[in-house]
Design a protein around this motif. Structure first.
Motif, PDB file in Angstrom:
ATOM      1  N   GLU A   1       2.970   6.757  -4.716  1.00 22.48           N
ATOM      2  CA  GLU A   1       3.054   5.282  -5.489  1.00 22.48           C
ATOM      3  C   GLU A   1       4.440   5.484  -6.096  1.00 22.48           C
ATOM      4  OE1 GLU A   1      -1.370   4.193  -6.506  1.00 22.48           O
ATOM      5  OE2 GLU A   1      -0.284   5.169  -8.113  1.00 22.48           O
TER       6      GLU A   1
ATOM      7  N   HIS B   1      -1.788   2.699  -4.430  1.00 25.19           N
ATOM      8  CA  HIS B   1      -3.073   2.916  -3.640  1.00 25.19           C
ATOM      9  C   HIS B   1      -4.062   2.268  -4.180  1.00 25.19           C
ATOM     10  CE1 HIS B   1      -5.601   5.568  -1.085  1.00 25.19           C
ATOM     11  NE2 HIS B   1      -6.452   5.817  -2.237  1.00 25.19           N
TER      12      HIS B   1
ATOM     13  N   LYS C   1      -4.699  -1.872   2.171  1.00 24.48           N
ATOM     14  CA  LYS C   1      -4.484  -1.247   3.473  1.00 24.48           C
ATOM     15  C   LYS C   1      -4.203  -2.266   4.626  1.00 24.48           C
ATOM     16  CE  LYS C   1      -6.977   3.219   3.012  1.00 24.48           C
ATOM     17  NZ  LYS C   1      -7.935   4.103   3.403  1.00 24.48           N
TER      18      LYS C   1
ATOM     19  N   TYR D   1       4.219  -0.182  -5.087  1.00 23.39           N
ATOM     20  CA  TYR D   1       3.629   0.681  -3.900  1.00 23.39           C
ATOM     21  C   TYR D   1       2.616   1.349  -4.460  1.00 23.39           C
ATOM     22  CZ  TYR D   1       7.812  -1.149  -1.232  1.00 23.39           C
ATOM     23  OH  TYR D   1       8.586  -1.646  -0.851  1.00 23.39           O
TER      24      TYR D   1
ATOM     25  N   TYR E   1       0.855  -1.243   0.107  1.00 24.87           N
ATOM     26  CA  TYR E   1       0.083   0.055  -0.026  1.00 24.87           C
ATOM     27  C   TYR E   1       1.067   1.306   0.012  1.00 24.87           C
ATOM     28  CZ  TYR E   1      -3.503   3.588   1.374  1.00 24.87           C
ATOM     29  OH  TYR E   1      -4.281   4.557   1.325  1.00 24.87           O
ATOM     30  N   ALA E   2       0.366   2.172  -0.645  1.00 24.55           N
ATOM     31  CA  ALA E   2       1.060   3.677  -0.653  1.00 24.55           C
ATOM     32  C   ALA E   2      -0.011   4.629  -0.730  1.00 24.55           C
ATOM     33  CB  ALA E   2       2.045   3.709  -1.755  1.00 24.55           C
ATOM     34  N   GLU E   3      -0.048   5.911  -0.291  1.00 22.30           N
ATOM     35  CA  GLU E   3      -1.127   7.094  -0.593  1.00 22.30           C
ATOM     36  C   GLU E   3      -0.798   7.408  -1.980  1.00 22.30           C
ATOM     37  OE1 GLU E   3      -3.415   7.856   1.475  1.00 22.30           O
ATOM     38  OE2 GLU E   3      -2.693   6.655   3.148  1.00 22.30           O
ATOM     39  N   PRO E   4      -1.933   8.119  -2.441  1.00 21.53           N
ATOM     40  CA  PRO E   4      -1.886   8.562  -4.029  1.00 21.53           C
ATOM     41  C   PRO E   4      -0.601   8.863  -4.223  1.00 21.53           C
ATOM     42  CG  PRO E   4      -3.930   8.551  -3.093  1.00 21.53           C
ATOM     43  CD  PRO E   4      -3.004   8.094  -1.880  1.00 21.53           C
ATOM     44  N   GLN E   5      -0.216  10.067  -3.440  1.00 17.44           N
ATOM     45  CA  GLN E   5       0.953  10.665  -4.063  1.00 17.44           C
ATOM     46  C   GLN E   5       2.436  10.080  -3.852  1.00 17.44           C
ATOM     47  OE1 GLN E   5      -0.908  11.541  -1.606  1.00 17.44           O
ATOM     48  NE2 GLN E   5       0.082  11.647   0.427  1.00 17.44           N
TER      49      GLN E   5
END
Length: 817
Positions: free
Chosen positions: A102, A224, A229, A222, A96-100
């Motif tokens: 990746e 989103h 999660k 990585y 997982y990674a946050e959108p910004q």
């Protein structure tokens, strides 16, 4: 009540879970008797899973089973390379990674690893040659051969040979195109920024390219997506039947790794009709990993193949009924239709429903387009009241595809996605990962902790009640001890007798007393050695002189007179050795026995009750003398019989009779002394024939039984007498104990109080730890898995510190449990 869908780390009640379980392990380490009864490995494994920040889900199966496409379909993003017939050793992780945030991290194979794979593929293709992959002309020639094989076989996916050639083609191309990123022996790891990629999709597109994928050892994505999660990590592995064995072993090692939490088995039975041997072996390896337990998802991919083949569909259903009927995590999917169906949602007639955007305006028909048309015309899955589709033979596949989607649009796409089974699989695995995973991991931990907690709780309560039942004042404790005195004395006598019987059995029954056996072997060796010595030192001249001295009127000595004197000489010499060895055996035995007796618990108890050993040592010393005297007499009797010839000595046809005649003839040729001296060697041989057998009978047969019986009779009689003597000392023991019990009583009461305090402290620590685990279980709505506490209803006093409060909290839990 807190939601069970929250991550474990976010619940305050679960923050100290590791510490609480560690305290239970510490309590177990203080109870040696419980350690062998309670299995802790499963607890440690389930604890690690429950608190781990990541949850690795390994996708495993044969190559071309559709693992990569299935992952793409789950995430509805084209991340992983997926092509029929292309197999690499690349391990792909998706986290997982946050959108910004990746990104993609790429790790390349080394040149040495690529050379090894090239040689393996060449061998499988039956091409015996050594290739220098740094020689561009050699590589070009080899690429041409691979293309010829692919064309001969009819395409990259038409046969195993074509697939091998395709894999080698991509491997060689990848090496040439990525030479700058490949080290000779090391595995280079590069971020996507080092390739000047601006986003994940660009990096993923690079990694998906067949030639690039072939030389990548590991790819980390990585991205989103809600499915990832709470630490969920998807792991795509090489096929279990990959061309390079090392690649297949990578999958197996991942399946068996303790960090692996769940496995998605992607099976080919829907298209192959049955399980392969590699798939069966894979399932066995999965079952052998205790860290996975029942967290196995079975996915029969390429199920669309069964829509067009009745026999294939029946074989699949039979396989499921036979081998998977008990599984509640079984899915039938078409990753190809499901993934591309999800991508069609973003297309329209303007881009020819993806032909221009998704497939880049292909000159040939994409595989998905062919399967889409086949689905529309022959699958039988489309409701005829909603979809009356005409696949026209006079139109190209691409034209049919565009027209059909233009006519039926989104409704057909949604029906296609539904029939692919991907939505069902995604919703089920999403529900498991977001709603069931954490509670189930915690429930597994609680179930594994139950035997440990039950054992500790039972031990503490038994110890506590046992200590509480002890007299609490000195007078009562003295009375209790004195009341048990007679029973204690009898028990000491019984224990002494049982010990003596065990010692006797070691000698008589099992020959397991090593020291005694060594002494008896020494006796045998000394008897044999002494006989040889006596025979070697035997002198006819000396014996002749003694015989003549006994009869002075005669100057002639008969041979039988010489033999008679020799028999006395040998018998007496052997008697000295046997007597001495018997004394040594008995002396050593009783010394060993005395040492063992003095180390026994009954001997210490006897000293405590009497202030002495009750005459045990004295009686054993007296018994030793009796046994020595008896055995010395037996030894003398045994050797006294040596003077008499054995009956076989004169038996016709025996060696001794022959030797006697030869000796007579040699010794009796004349009447003087010299004739006898000349026959000395013959006389020695005659004596040896007789005495060797006598000594052998003694040491191998008769005398061991004499020793055994002597010790048996002496020891058993003594044990019985000593039991009676110990019981007769009751009055002395009562008087002696009365003087010492007061101090002992004080010490014992003090010790009981100390032990009681220790047990209460342990119960307090136990309850605090269990209460903490139960609080976490309740926060995750797992009340029925609560662990048992020690309630204040089970102990009639308050515990130190906060323990009483902990017990109060645990009363209802304990009663319900």
């Amino acid at each position: 009540m807190l939601s069970s869908t929250l991550p474990l780390q976010s619940l305050p009640q679960c923050q100290a879970l590791q510490d609480q379980v560690d305290r239970l392990f510490q309590l177990l380490s203080q109870e040696p008797t419980l350690q062998a009864q309670v299995e802790t490995a499963s607890i440690q494994a389930s604890l690690k899973k429950a608190i781990a920040p990541t949850f690795e889900i390994v996708f495993a199966g044969a190559f071309s089973a559709g693992k990569s496409m299935l992952i793409n379909a789950l995430l509805e993003r084209e991340l992983l390379y997926s092509a029929e017939g292309h197999a690499t050793g690349t391990e792909c992780l998706i986290a997982y990674a946050e959108p910004q945030a990746e990104r993609v991290v790429l790790t390349f194979l080394s040149e040495a690893e690529i050379r090894e794979q090239v040689q393996i593929l060449l061998q499988r293709l039956g091409i015996e040659t050594v290739v220098n992959i740094n020689n561009s002309s050699v590589v070009e020639t080899l690429l041409g051969k691979m293309q010829d094989i692919i064309q001969t076989e009819g395409g990259e996916s038409k046969s195993d040979r074509a697939k091998q050639a395709s894999a080698l083609k991509y491997l060689l191309k990848g090496f040439i195109e990525n030479r700058n990123y490949i080290d000779t022996v090391a595995n280079k790891t590069l971020s996507m920024e080092q390739f000047n990629f601006t986003n994940l999709q660009e990096a993923a597109s690079y990694a998906r390219r067949g030639s690039n994928s072939a030389v990548l050892k590991r790819v980390e994505y990585y991205c989103h997506h809600p499915l990832l999660k709470d630490g969920n990590v998807l792991v795509d592995t090489p096929g279990i039947d990959a061309p390079v064995k090392k690649d297949a072993e990578l999958t197996y090692s991942k399946i068996e790794h303790p960090d692996t939490s769940a496995v998605v088995c992607v099976l080919k039975a829907a298209s192959a009709g049955d399980m392969t041997s590699e798939e069966t072996a894979m399932l066995e390896r999965i079952r052998s990993n205790p860290g996975i337990r029942d967290r196995v998802f079975y996915v029969f991919n390429r199920v669309d193949e069964t829509w067009y083949n009745t026999q294939l569909r029946q074989r699949l259903e039979g396989l499921i009924q036979e081998q998977f009927k008990d599984s509640n995590r079984l899915y039938k999917t078409s990753g190809l239709l499901g993934f591309w169906g999800s991508q069609l949602r973003q297309t329209s007639g303007a881009d020819r429903f993806g032909l221009d955007s998704l497939f880049g305006s292909p000159t040939e028909t994409p595989q998905f387009v062919s399967e889409f048309n086949r689905y529309c015309s022959s699958s039988g899955k489309l409701p005829i009241d909603r979809f009356r589709i005409d696949v026209r033979s006079y139109e190209t596949p691409n034209e049919n595809y565009v027209r059909i989607l233009g006519e039926y649009g989104g409704a057909l796409v949604e029906q296609l996605i539904k029939d692919s089974g991907i939505e069902t699989f995604r919703s089920q695995i999403t529900r498991y990962l977001t709603e069931e995973k954490r509670p189930m991991l915690l429930a597994n931990l609680a179930d594994d902790l139950q035997p440990l907690c039950i054992a500790l709780r039972k031990t503490y309560l038994e110890s506590w009640h046992g200590l509480k039942s002890q007299p609490q004042d000195i007078a009562a404790l003295k009375d209790q001890e004195l009341q048990q005195l007679g029973r204690e004395l009898k028990q000491v006598g019984d224990d002494f007798q049982a010990h003596i019987q065990d010692v006797i059995n070691e000698i008589v029954g099992s020959n397991s007393n090593a020291a005694f056996e060594a002494d008896f072997k020494k006796l045998k060796a000394r008897m044999v050695s002494r006989l040889d010595e006596l025979l070697n030192t035997f002198s006819v001249a000396a014996v002749h002189q003694r015989a003549q001295a006994s009869h002075r009127r005669n100057s002639v000595v008969p041979l039988l007179g010489i033999l008679a004197e020799a028999f006395y000489y040998l018998a007496n010499g052997l008697e000295d050795v046997l007597v001495e060895s018997s004394q040594e055996i008995v002396g050593n035995f009783f010394q060993q026995l005395m040492n063992r007796v003095q180390k026994q618990d009954y001997y210490r108890r006897l000293y405590r009750m009497l202030g002495n050993d009750g005459g045990l040592a004295q009686s054993l010393r007296k018994l030793e003398g009796e046994a020595i005297a008896a055995l010395m007499n037996e030894a003398r009797t045994e050797c006294d019989r040596y003077v008499r010839e054995r009956p076989e000595f004169f038996a016709e046809g025996t060696a001794s009779m022959f030797q006697l005649r030869q000796t007579l003839q040699q010794a009796c040729r004349g009447y003087d002394f010299n004739n006898m001296v000349e026959a000395e060697a013959a006389i020695r041989q005659l004596l040896k024939l007789d005495f060797e057998q006598k000594v052998k009978d003694t040491v191998m047969r008769s005398f061991r039984q004499v020793i055994n019986q002597t010790l048996n009779v002496c020891l058993l009689r003594n044990a019985t007498d000593q039991m009676s003597l110990i019981l007769q000392q009751y009055d002395h023991a009562r008087g002696y104990l009365a003087k010492t019990l007061e101090k002992e009583a004080e010490d014992k009461i003090r010790q009981n109080q100390r032990l009681l305090s220790e047990v209460e402290q342990k119960m307090a620590v136990y309850n605090e730890a269990v209460h903490g685990v139960n609080a976490c279980l309740e926060a995750m709505q797992l009340d029925r898995h609560r662990l048992p506490l020690v309630s204040d209803a089970e102990v009639d006093g308050s515990l130190p510190g906060d323990a009483s409060e902990a017990l109060t909290l645990g009363t209802m839990d304990s009663i319900e449990s």
